[in-house]
Design a protein around this motif. Structure first.
Motif, PDB file in Angstrom:
ATOM      1  N   ILE A 129      43.479-110.731  40.231  1.00 24.75           N
ATOM      2  CA  ILE A 129      42.880-109.411  40.005  1.00 24.75           C
ATOM      3  C   ILE A 129      43.205-108.407  41.113  1.00 24.75           C
ATOM      4  O   ILE A 129      43.543-107.246  40.824  1.00 24.75           O
ATOM      5  N   PRO A 130      43.141-108.770  42.396  1.00 22.44           N
ATOM      6  CA  PRO A 130      43.460-107.774  43.438  1.00 22.44           C
ATOM      7  C   PRO A 130      44.884-107.233  43.372  1.00 22.44           C
ATOM      8  O   PRO A 130      45.163-106.145  43.892  1.00 22.44           O
ATOM      9  N   LEU A 131      45.788-107.964  42.732  1.00 23.00           N
ATOM     10  CA  LEU A 131      47.184-107.538  42.663  1.00 23.00           C
ATOM     11  C   LEU A 131      47.476-106.644  41.455  1.00 23.00           C
ATOM     12  O   LEU A 131      48.533-106.006  41.402  1.00 23.00           O
ATOM     13  N   LEU A 132      46.571-106.600  40.507  1.00 23.70           N
ATOM     14  CA  LEU A 132      46.866-105.915  39.252  1.00 23.70           C
ATOM     15  C   LEU A 132      47.138-104.419  39.409  1.00 23.70           C
ATOM     16  O   LEU A 132      48.070-103.899  38.772  1.00 23.70           O
ATOM     17  N   PRO A 133      46.375-103.672  40.211  1.00 20.43           N
ATOM     18  CA  PRO A 133      46.698-102.240  40.350  1.00 20.43           C
ATOM     19  C   PRO A 133      48.115-102.002  40.853  1.00 20.43           C
ATOM     20  O   PRO A 133      48.799-101.078  40.399  1.00 20.43           O
ATOM     21  N   ARG A 134      48.568-102.841  41.790  1.00 18.55           N
ATOM     22  CA  ARG A 134      49.932-102.683  42.318  1.00 18.55           C
ATOM     23  C   ARG A 134      50.964-102.974  41.228  1.00 18.55           C
ATOM     24  O   ARG A 134      51.986-102.288  41.128  1.00 18.55           O
ATOM     25  N   VAL A 135      50.701-103.995  40.407  1.00 14.49           N
ATOM     26  CA  VAL A 135      51.622-104.324  39.318  1.00 14.49           C
ATOM     27  C   VAL A 135      51.685-103.182  38.315  1.00 14.49           C
ATOM     28  O   VAL A 135      52.771-102.752  37.905  1.00 14.49           O
ATOM     29  N   VAL A 136      50.524-102.681  37.926  1.00 19.35           N
ATOM     30  CA  VAL A 136      50.485-101.575  36.955  1.00 19.35           C
ATOM     31  C   VAL A 136      51.218-100.363  37.497  1.00 19.35           C
ATOM     32  O   VAL A 136      51.987 -99.697  36.795  1.00 19.35           O
ATOM     33  N   GLY A 137      51.007-100.043  38.756  1.00 14.79           N
ATOM     34  CA  GLY A 137      51.622 -98.864  39.349  1.00 14.79           C
ATOM     35  C   GLY A 137      53.097 -98.997  39.638  1.00 14.79           C
ATOM     36  O   GLY A 137      53.751 -98.006  39.988  1.00 14.79           O
ATOM     37  N   SER A 138      53.650-100.196  39.506  1.00 15.69           N
ATOM     38  CA  SER A 138      55.062-100.411  39.838  1.00 15.69           C
ATOM     39  C   SER A 138      56.011 -99.986  38.720  1.00 15.69           C
ATOM     40  O   SER A 138      57.225 -99.931  38.939  1.00 15.69           O
ATOM     41  N   PHE A 139      55.484 -99.673  37.556  1.00 15.95           N
ATOM     42  CA  PHE A 139      56.343 -99.306  36.429  1.00 15.95           C
ATOM     43  C   PHE A 139      56.348 -97.791  36.233  1.00 15.95           C
ATOM     44  O   PHE A 139      55.301 -97.147  36.194  1.00 15.95           O
ATOM     45  N   ASP A 140      57.550 -97.253  36.102  1.00 17.03           N
ATOM     46  CA  ASP A 140      57.725 -95.817  35.892  1.00 17.03           C
ATOM     47  C   ASP A 140      58.099 -95.553  34.435  1.00 17.03           C
ATOM     48  O   ASP A 140      58.603 -96.434  33.735  1.00 17.03           O
ATOM     49  N   PRO A 141      57.879 -94.329  33.969  1.00 22.62           N
ATOM     50  CA  PRO A 141      58.300 -93.986  32.603  1.00 22.62           C
ATOM     51  C   PRO A 141      59.813 -94.144  32.449  1.00 22.62           C
ATOM     52  O   PRO A 141      60.570 -93.839  33.372  1.00 22.62           O
ATOM     53  N   VAL A 142      60.237 -94.596  31.284  1.00 23.54           N
ATOM     54  CA  VAL A 142      61.669 -94.790  31.058  1.00 23.54           C
ATOM     55  C   VAL A 142      62.394 -93.466  30.863  1.00 23.54           C
ATOM     56  O   VAL A 142      63.613 -93.387  31.027  1.00 23.54           O
ATOM     57  N   ASP A 143      61.670 -92.406  30.503  1.00 26.61           N
ATOM     58  CA  ASP A 143      62.322 -91.123  30.244  1.00 26.61           C
ATOM     59  C   ASP A 143      62.397 -90.231  31.464  1.00 26.61           C
ATOM     60  O   ASP A 143      62.815 -89.074  31.380  1.00 26.61           O
ATOM     61  N   GLY A 144      61.968 -90.750  32.609  1.00 25.93           N
ATOM     62  CA  GLY A 144      62.052 -89.971  33.833  1.00 25.93           C
ATOM     63  C   GLY A 144      60.929 -88.976  34.027  1.00 25.93           C
ATOM     64  O   GLY A 144      60.886 -88.277  35.044  1.00 25.93           O
ATOM     65  N   ARG A 145      60.003 -88.909  33.084  1.00 22.99           N
ATOM     66  CA  ARG A 145      58.887 -87.977  33.218  1.00 22.99           C
ATOM     67  C   ARG A 145      57.826 -88.551  34.155  1.00 22.99           C
ATOM     68  O   ARG A 145      57.866 -89.706  34.534  1.00 22.99           O
ATOM     69  N   LEU A 146      56.861 -87.698  34.504  1.00 22.01           N
ATOM     70  CA  LEU A 146      55.756 -88.151  35.326  1.00 22.01           C
ATOM     71  C   LEU A 146      54.836 -89.048  34.501  1.00 22.01           C
ATOM     72  O   LEU A 146      54.742 -88.895  33.280  1.00 22.01           O
ATOM     73  N   PRO A 147      54.160 -90.001  35.134  1.00 22.51           N
ATOM     74  CA  PRO A 147      53.193 -90.833  34.408  1.00 22.51           C
ATOM     75  C   PRO A 147      52.145 -89.976  33.717  1.00 22.51           C
ATOM     76  O   PRO A 147      51.729 -88.935  34.240  1.00 22.51           O
ATOM     77  N   ARG A 148      51.711 -90.411  32.556  1.00 28.29           N
ATOM     78  CA  ARG A 148      50.715 -89.659  31.791  1.00 28.29           C
ATOM     79  C   ARG A 148      49.321 -89.821  32.383  1.00 28.29           C
ATOM     80  O   ARG A 148      48.456 -88.976  32.176  1.00 28.29           O
ATOM     81  N   ARG A 149      49.100 -90.917  33.067  1.00 29.39           N
ATOM     82  CA  ARG A 149      47.807 -91.175  33.690  1.00 29.39           C
ATOM     83  C   ARG A 149      48.021 -91.802  35.052  1.00 29.39           C
ATOM     84  O   ARG A 149      49.056 -92.389  35.332  1.00 29.39           O
ATOM     85  N   ALA A 150      47.013 -91.686  35.879  1.00 31.48           N
ATOM     86  CA  ALA A 150      47.061 -92.339  37.181  1.00 31.48           C
ATOM     87  C   ALA A 150      46.816 -93.839  37.013  1.00 31.48           C
ATOM     88  O   ALA A 150      46.275 -94.282  35.996  1.00 31.48           O
ATOM     89  N   THR A 151      47.226 -94.599  37.995  1.00 27.45           N
ATOM     90  CA  THR A 151      46.925 -96.027  37.984  1.00 27.45           C
ATOM     91  C   THR A 151      45.411 -96.212  38.041  1.00 27.45           C
ATOM     92  O   THR A 151      44.732 -95.552  38.827  1.00 27.45           O
ATOM     93  N   PRO A 152      44.859 -97.074  37.200  1.00 30.03           N
ATOM     94  CA  PRO A 152      43.400 -97.272  37.216  1.00 30.03           C
ATOM     95  C   PRO A 152      42.907 -97.675  38.596  1.00 30.03           C
ATOM     96  O   PRO A 152      43.592 -98.375  39.343  1.00 30.03           O
TER      97      PRO A 152
END
Length: 222
Positions: free
Chosen positions: A19-42
């Motif tokens: 569980i402590p690692l999950l925010p880092r994992v979620v935040g490590s992926f960027d949009p494939v189209d080069g746009r900004l993320p639609r939401r912040a990492t939880p």
């Protein structure tokens, strides 16, 4: 019975370790189209609390069959990550989904034999193939809005629900369709989205599968 309780608790605790690692994992992926993320990492607290509650719910729903827990707790943790990533950047990363096919198939082979129901395993694989083909076909329909990641995730969830039975597959598909339809209608009515806006479908697939597991995960082998 005490042994079953201890095994269930131990499995739930082990599932909670990442569980402590999950925010880092979620935040490590960027949009494939080069746009900004639609939401912040939880927020870590929120993501951790949601994951812990779901782990406890899945552990309780599969009681008294601790042999099933490794597979469905693995899917729970992975599902939280995938849902968060999809909501944030509209991606269901292959690096998570594709290896999960092998992991889930291996984890489900053990309880199928232990519970004396070896037919559950080939049924799970068949259900996964059916789900993959179904969503691959739906993706070709005009305006479907499904991505290739949704198709791959559907196959994985077909394996998970198919192991429990065809009734679980039906519950998953119906719940996914009804919940996604209701949420989209509400968002349209509130003008939070338009008909052209992409909507992450992965969380609906995952939530529908969760409902199926919670509903029939306790049933004996058969």
């Amino acid at each position: 019975m005490n042994t079953v309780v201890a095994a269930t608790v131990a499995a739930a605790v082990c599932a909670a370790l990442p569980i402590p690692l999950l925010p880092r994992v979620v935040g490590s992926f960027d949009p494939v189209d080069g746009r900004l993320p639609r939401r912040a990492t939880p927020a870590p607290a929120v993501l951790g609390a949601v994951t812990a509650v779901l782990i406890a719910a899945v552990a309780a729903s599969t009681y008294p069959h601790p042999g099933r827990l490794p597979a469905y707790l693995y899917l729970t943790v992975v599902g939280v990550v995938l849902a968060a990533v999809d909501l944030r950047v509209h991606r269901l990363p292959d690096v998570i989904v594709l290896p999960s096919y092998a992991v889930l198939a291996a984890l489900l082979a053990v309880p199928a034999l232990a519970e004396g129901a070896p037919g559950r395993w080939p049924r799970a694989l068949l259900a996964g193939a059916v789900a993959w083909l179904l969503y691959a076909g739906l993706r070709l329909l005009p305006g479907a809005g499904l991505g290739r990641g949704d198709v791959k995730l559907a196959g994985l969830l077909g394996v998970a629900t198919g192991w429990l039975g065809w009734s679980a597959v039906v519950v998953w598909l119906v719940a996914t369709t009804m919940i996604s339809g209701a949420v989209v209608l509400v968002l349209l009515a509130l003008r939070r989205v338009s008909r052209r806006d992409p909507i992450a479908y992965g969380p609906f697939l995952l939530f529908g599968a969760l409902i199926a597991v919670l509903g029939v995960g306790w049933e004996p082998a058969g």
